[in-house]
Motif scaffolding. Structure first.
Motif, PDB file in Angstrom:
ATOM      1  N   ILE A  38      57.323 112.392  73.835  1.00  0.00           N
ATOM      2  CA  ILE A  38      57.298 112.912  75.209  1.00  0.00           C
ATOM      3  C   ILE A  38      56.170 112.269  76.009  1.00  0.00           C
ATOM      4  O   ILE A  38      56.347 111.889  77.165  1.00  0.00           O
ATOM      5  CB  ILE A  38      57.101 114.445  75.197  1.00  0.00           C
ATOM      6  CG1 ILE A  38      58.255 115.118  74.475  1.00  0.00           C
ATOM      7  CG2 ILE A  38      56.977 114.980  76.615  1.00  0.00           C
ATOM      8  CD1 ILE A  38      58.111 116.610  74.387  1.00  0.00           C
ATOM      9  N   PHE A  39      54.978 112.136  75.388  1.00  0.00           N
ATOM     10  CA  PHE A  39      53.797 111.781  76.182  1.00  0.00           C
ATOM     11  C   PHE A  39      53.525 110.290  76.250  1.00  0.00           C
ATOM     12  O   PHE A  39      52.691 109.868  77.036  1.00  0.00           O
ATOM     13  CB  PHE A  39      52.572 112.511  75.614  1.00  0.00           C
ATOM     14  CG  PHE A  39      52.732 113.997  75.668  1.00  0.00           C
ATOM     15  CD1 PHE A  39      52.750 114.647  76.894  1.00  0.00           C
ATOM     16  CD2 PHE A  39      52.929 114.739  74.522  1.00  0.00           C
ATOM     17  CE1 PHE A  39      52.932 116.012  76.969  1.00  0.00           C
ATOM     18  CE2 PHE A  39      53.109 116.105  74.583  1.00  0.00           C
ATOM     19  CZ  PHE A  39      53.107 116.744  75.807  1.00  0.00           C
ATOM     20  N   LEU A  40      54.215 109.475  75.431  1.00  0.00           N
ATOM     21  CA  LEU A  40      53.927 108.043  75.467  1.00  0.00           C
ATOM     22  C   LEU A  40      54.543 107.405  76.706  1.00  0.00           C
ATOM     23  O   LEU A  40      55.670 107.722  77.086  1.00  0.00           O
ATOM     24  CB  LEU A  40      54.506 107.370  74.218  1.00  0.00           C
ATOM     25  CG  LEU A  40      53.609 107.360  72.995  1.00  0.00           C
ATOM     26  CD1 LEU A  40      54.351 106.748  71.842  1.00  0.00           C
ATOM     27  CD2 LEU A  40      52.328 106.617  73.261  1.00  0.00           C
ATOM     28  N   LYS A  41      53.785 106.492  77.335  1.00  0.00           N
ATOM     29  CA  LYS A  41      54.307 105.792  78.516  1.00  0.00           C
ATOM     30  C   LYS A  41      54.827 104.404  78.149  1.00  0.00           C
ATOM     31  O   LYS A  41      55.595 103.822  78.897  1.00  0.00           O
ATOM     32  CB  LYS A  41      53.195 105.650  79.563  1.00  0.00           C
ATOM     33  CG  LYS A  41      52.817 106.954  80.231  1.00  0.00           C
ATOM     34  CD  LYS A  41      53.849 107.349  81.262  1.00  0.00           C
ATOM     35  CE  LYS A  41      53.604 108.776  81.735  1.00  0.00           C
ATOM     36  NZ  LYS A  41      54.803 109.393  82.265  1.00  0.00           N
ATOM     37  N   GLU A  48      56.786 102.526  81.466  1.00  0.00           N
ATOM     38  CA  GLU A  48      57.345 103.594  82.283  1.00  0.00           C
ATOM     39  C   GLU A  48      56.360 103.851  83.408  1.00  0.00           C
ATOM     40  O   GLU A  48      55.154 103.929  83.173  1.00  0.00           O
ATOM     41  CB  GLU A  48      57.514 104.860  81.427  1.00  0.00           C
ATOM     42  CG  GLU A  48      58.160 105.990  82.178  1.00  0.00           C
ATOM     43  CD  GLU A  48      58.145 107.283  81.377  1.00  0.00           C
ATOM     44  OE1 GLU A  48      57.446 107.352  80.360  1.00  0.00           O
ATOM     45  OE2 GLU A  48      58.830 108.229  81.797  1.00  0.00           O
ATOM     46  N   LYS A  49      56.876 103.958  84.655  1.00  0.00           N
ATOM     47  CA  LYS A  49      55.947 104.187  85.776  1.00  0.00           C
ATOM     48  C   LYS A  49      55.519 105.643  85.805  1.00  0.00           C
ATOM     49  O   LYS A  49      56.176 106.504  85.221  1.00  0.00           O
ATOM     50  CB  LYS A  49      56.632 103.785  87.075  1.00  0.00           C
ATOM     51  CG  LYS A  49      56.881 102.298  87.108  1.00  0.00           C
ATOM     52  CD  LYS A  49      57.167 101.790  88.485  1.00  0.00           C
ATOM     53  CE  LYS A  49      57.449 100.308  88.416  1.00  0.00           C
ATOM     54  NZ  LYS A  49      58.631  99.934  89.174  1.00  0.00           N
ATOM     55  N   ALA A  50      54.398 105.884  86.513  1.00  0.00           N
ATOM     56  CA  ALA A  50      53.866 107.249  86.578  1.00  0.00           C
ATOM     57  C   ALA A  50      54.897 108.163  87.221  1.00  0.00           C
ATOM     58  O   ALA A  50      55.570 107.787  88.186  1.00  0.00           O
ATOM     59  CB  ALA A  50      52.575 107.258  87.379  1.00  0.00           C
ATOM     60  N   ASN A  51      54.989 109.349  86.689  1.00  0.00           N
ATOM     61  CA  ASN A  51      55.978 110.312  87.161  1.00  0.00           C
ATOM     62  C   ASN A  51      55.513 110.906  88.479  1.00  0.00           C
ATOM     63  O   ASN A  51      54.399 111.381  88.581  1.00  0.00           O
ATOM     64  CB  ASN A  51      56.134 111.397  86.091  1.00  0.00           C
ATOM     65  CG  ASN A  51      57.495 112.007  86.124  1.00  0.00           C
ATOM     66  OD1 ASN A  51      58.143 111.990  87.156  1.00  0.00           O
ATOM     67  ND2 ASN A  51      57.942 112.520  84.998  1.00  0.00           N
ATOM     68  N   SER A  52      56.387 110.844  89.501  1.00  0.00           N
ATOM     69  CA  SER A  52      55.931 111.296  90.819  1.00  0.00           C
ATOM     70  C   SER A  52      56.049 112.816  90.968  1.00  0.00           C
ATOM     71  O   SER A  52      55.141 113.465  91.467  1.00  0.00           O
ATOM     72  CB  SER A  52      56.719 110.578  91.916  1.00  0.00           C
ATOM     73  OG  SER A  52      58.098 110.800  91.720  1.00  0.00           O
ATOM     74  N   HIS A  53      57.155 113.380  90.505  1.00  0.00           N
ATOM     75  CA  HIS A  53      57.289 114.834  90.703  1.00  0.00           C
ATOM     76  C   HIS A  53      56.624 115.610  89.567  1.00  0.00           C
ATOM     77  O   HIS A  53      56.409 115.090  88.478  1.00  0.00           O
ATOM     78  CB  HIS A  53      58.743 115.250  90.918  1.00  0.00           C
ATOM     79  CG  HIS A  53      59.707 114.732  89.899  1.00  0.00           C
ATOM     80  ND1 HIS A  53      59.772 115.239  88.631  1.00  0.00           N
ATOM     81  CD2 HIS A  53      60.644 113.750  89.982  1.00  0.00           C
ATOM     82  CE1 HIS A  53      60.714 114.587  87.970  1.00  0.00           C
ATOM     83  NE2 HIS A  53      61.242 113.676  88.752  1.00  0.00           N
ATOM     84  N   SER A  64      55.663 118.176  86.563  1.00  0.00           N
ATOM     85  CA  SER A  64      56.383 118.490  85.333  1.00  0.00           C
ATOM     86  C   SER A  64      56.340 119.984  85.064  1.00  0.00           C
ATOM     87  O   SER A  64      56.643 120.424  83.961  1.00  0.00           O
ATOM     88  CB  SER A  64      55.779 117.718  84.165  1.00  0.00           C
ATOM     89  OG  SER A  64      54.413 118.040  84.066  1.00  0.00           O
ATOM     90  N   PRO A 123      60.262 121.682  84.863  1.00  0.00           N
ATOM     91  CA  PRO A 123      60.946 121.413  83.591  1.00  0.00           C
ATOM     92  C   PRO A 123      60.321 122.152  82.415  1.00  0.00           C
ATOM     93  O   PRO A 123      61.031 122.658  81.544  1.00  0.00           O
ATOM     94  CB  PRO A 123      60.800 119.899  83.419  1.00  0.00           C
ATOM     95  CG  PRO A 123      60.577 119.375  84.771  1.00  0.00           C
ATOM     96  CD  PRO A 123      59.888 120.442  85.543  1.00  0.00           C
ATOM     97  N   LEU A 124      58.967 122.248  82.427  1.00  0.00           N
ATOM     98  CA  LEU A 124      58.272 122.916  81.322  1.00  0.00           C
ATOM     99  C   LEU A 124      58.675 124.387  81.249  1.00  0.00           C
ATOM    100  O   LEU A 124      58.950 124.917  80.175  1.00  0.00           O
ATOM    101  CB  LEU A 124      56.759 122.776  81.525  1.00  0.00           C
ATOM    102  CG  LEU A 124      55.916 123.003  80.286  1.00  0.00           C
ATOM    103  CD1 LEU A 124      56.206 121.924  79.264  1.00  0.00           C
ATOM    104  CD2 LEU A 124      54.443 123.010  80.638  1.00  0.00           C
ATOM    105  N   VAL A 127      61.475 125.746  82.423  1.00  0.00           N
ATOM    106  CA  VAL A 127      62.876 125.836  81.992  1.00  0.00           C
ATOM    107  C   VAL A 127      62.973 125.687  80.477  1.00  0.00           C
ATOM    108  O   VAL A 127      63.647 126.466  79.785  1.00  0.00           O
ATOM    109  CB  VAL A 127      63.727 124.745  82.693  1.00  0.00           C
ATOM    110  CG1 VAL A 127      65.119 124.685  82.109  1.00  0.00           C
ATOM    111  CG2 VAL A 127      63.786 124.998  84.177  1.00  0.00           C
ATOM    112  N   VAL A 128      62.246 124.657  79.939  1.00  0.00           N
ATOM    113  CA  VAL A 128      62.317 124.390  78.506  1.00  0.00           C
ATOM    114  C   VAL A 128      61.745 125.553  77.707  1.00  0.00           C
ATOM    115  O   VAL A 128      62.310 125.962  76.689  1.00  0.00           O
ATOM    116  CB  VAL A 128      61.582 123.060  78.202  1.00  0.00           C
ATOM    117  CG1 VAL A 128      61.255 122.957  76.737  1.00  0.00           C
ATOM    118  CG2 VAL A 128      62.425 121.889  78.640  1.00  0.00           C
TER     119      VAL A 128
END
Lengths: 326, 118
Positions: free
Chosen positions: A21-24, A79-84, A86, A89-90, A92-93
């Motif tokens: 999950i955390f690796l870019k 992977e580019k930095a996530n703009s929205h 998290s 999603p957290l 919901v999960v």
């Protein structure tokens, strides 16, 4: 002891998944996914599912990883930095996970022989299949004989996936001049080792194909292993050389021939007066008929899976080769 | 302690499933989404194989002296599901390659912006 191994391996599997999950760096993500597949194969062995472990090790850790790396070569490795954020999603999960864990409290105990799954159909397969089908490997009996129609459907799905991939990505033959560019020309160690290993892999694939009735293995695994041997050849010696060994056109013929071989066994048994895929009618003795039927349909499965996996690899790597030339 | 051991496999399955689910809904990069889908898929495989296990049983291949075998049916279902899974993954990856060709990016928010601009 087996329980302890189970505990440790499952914990390692969960840690690998959480790390993904955390690796870019996507290259690292895909390598971790390969490790993840190998770990799950080990867990399947520990849970007595040897055929499944075999398939997961060759398909999940082998072919999937190669295809993902092929895609990565075209799309870039970061992977580019996530703009929205998290946060949503957290939430919901976590809610879904909590609800599912609450649900597991009602699940039957792990490994209890009195569990509902073991009461219906399975006892029949375990007790009768060695007599009715005559094979020691019950997984092959169920796969090829009792659920033969289902397996025909799976083979057709694999074939349909090939058509979908080919309609998206075309396979193009490269010119002679490009041939000298591709492959790993300067790696002599790789060349020598590959030449030694490829015949052994193909031999092993044939063993898995024809010994699948008696031990773990069968057409699905053998097809994938044989495709892996040619993928290794294409990676080390270059795609044009691989095309010279088995061309794309020939692979399309093989992929459809495998499905047709499988279906024609069904039609032949109908011609002999049985139902579709009723092997008892193929030969004079029902048990001999079962043997012939299973060997032929496993061969059909093996041919189709081999051709589909290899042509999908060709499709991806000819895209990569073209973008390298650009 | 027994309660934990009886449900441990199911809980790990759900952790894996949620990890895969989280990657699919939160990642921007399409290749990573495919990895997430595959993690999710392996968790389903694990659930089936866990249910097929019988304590004290052996692999469902007839050998002398074995009395208890694990359930072969989940093995058959999952074996074919793995091969179909890689075939569908390949279709997904092929779509990603085409998206890269059409938009020049595989980050979800970037090609959405391009769509909006049109």
């Amino acid at each position: 002891m087996a329980e302890l191994i189970n505990l440790v391996l499952l914990a390692m599997l969960a840690l690998t998944a959480l790390r993904i999950i955390f690796l870019k760096d996507l290259f690292a993500v895909i390598m971790l996914f390969g490790i993840f597949s190998f770990l799950s194969a080990l867990i399947f062995i520990n849970l007595d599912a040897v055929d499944v472990a075999f398939t997961e090790a060759s398909v999940g850790a082998g072919i999937s990883t190669v295809l993902m790396l092929g895609t990565l070569a075209l799309t870039g490795r970061k992977e580019k930095a996530n703009s929205h954020s998290s946060f949503l999603p957290l939430v919901v999960v976590c809610i879904t996970g909590a609800a599912l864990i609450y649900g597991t409290l009602d699940m039957p105990d792990f490994g209890d022989p009195d569990n509902p799954v073991h009461q219906h159909v399975a006892p029949r397969y375990i007790e009768e299949s060695p007599k009715e089908v005559g094979l020691p490997n019950m997984v092959t009996s169920v796969l090829a004989s009792y659920r033969g129609f289902d397996t025909l459907g799976e083979v057709v799905v694999v074939f349909a996936a090939l058509i979908a991939v080919l309609s998206l990505l075309s396979i193009r033959k490269e010119t002679e001049q490009d041939a000298s560019e591709s492959g790993l020309k300067s790696h002599h160690v790789l060349h020598v080792v590959a030449k030694l290993v490829i015949p052994l892999i193909i031999l092993f694939a044939l063993y898995v194909q024809f010994h699948g009735d008696f031990g773990p293995g069968g057409g699905f695994q053998a097809g994938v292993i044989a495709a892996a041997a040619l993928i290794l050849y294409a990676l080390v010696f270059g795609l044009p050389n691989a095309f010279a060994v088995i061309g794309a056109k020939f692979l399309y013929c093989m992929a459809s021939a495998g499905v047709l071989l499988y279906a024609s066994v069904g039609l032949f048994s109908m011609y002999k007066g049985g139902n579709f895929l009723d092997y008892n009618k193929i030969a004079a003795e029902p048990l001999a008929g079962q043997h012939y039927g299973i060997i032929i349909i496993e061969l059909g499965v093996g041919i189709t899976v081999f051709a589909v996996m290899l042509s999908i690899f060709y499709a991806f790597s000819s895209q990569t080769a073209r973008s390298n030339i650009k | 302690m027994n309660f934990i051991l009886d449900h441990y496999n199911y809980w790990i399955t759900i952790i894996l499933m949620m990890a895969g689910f989280y990657i699919v809904i939160s990642a921007n990069n399409l290749v990573k989404k495919i990895v997430g889908l595959n993690v999710f898929q392996v968790s389903v495989f694990l659930l089936y194989i866990t249910m097929g296990k019988v304590s004290g049983g052996t692999a469902p291949i007839v050998v002398d002296g074995a009395t208890q075998y694990s359930n072969p049916l989940p093995h058959v279902l999952i074996l074919t599901a793995i091969v179909v899974g890689v075939a569908t993954t390949a279709v997904g990856l092929a779509l990603i390659v085409r998206i890269k060709g059409a938009y020049g990016t595989v980050e979800e928010n970037e090609f959405k912006d391009q769509d909006d601009a049109i």
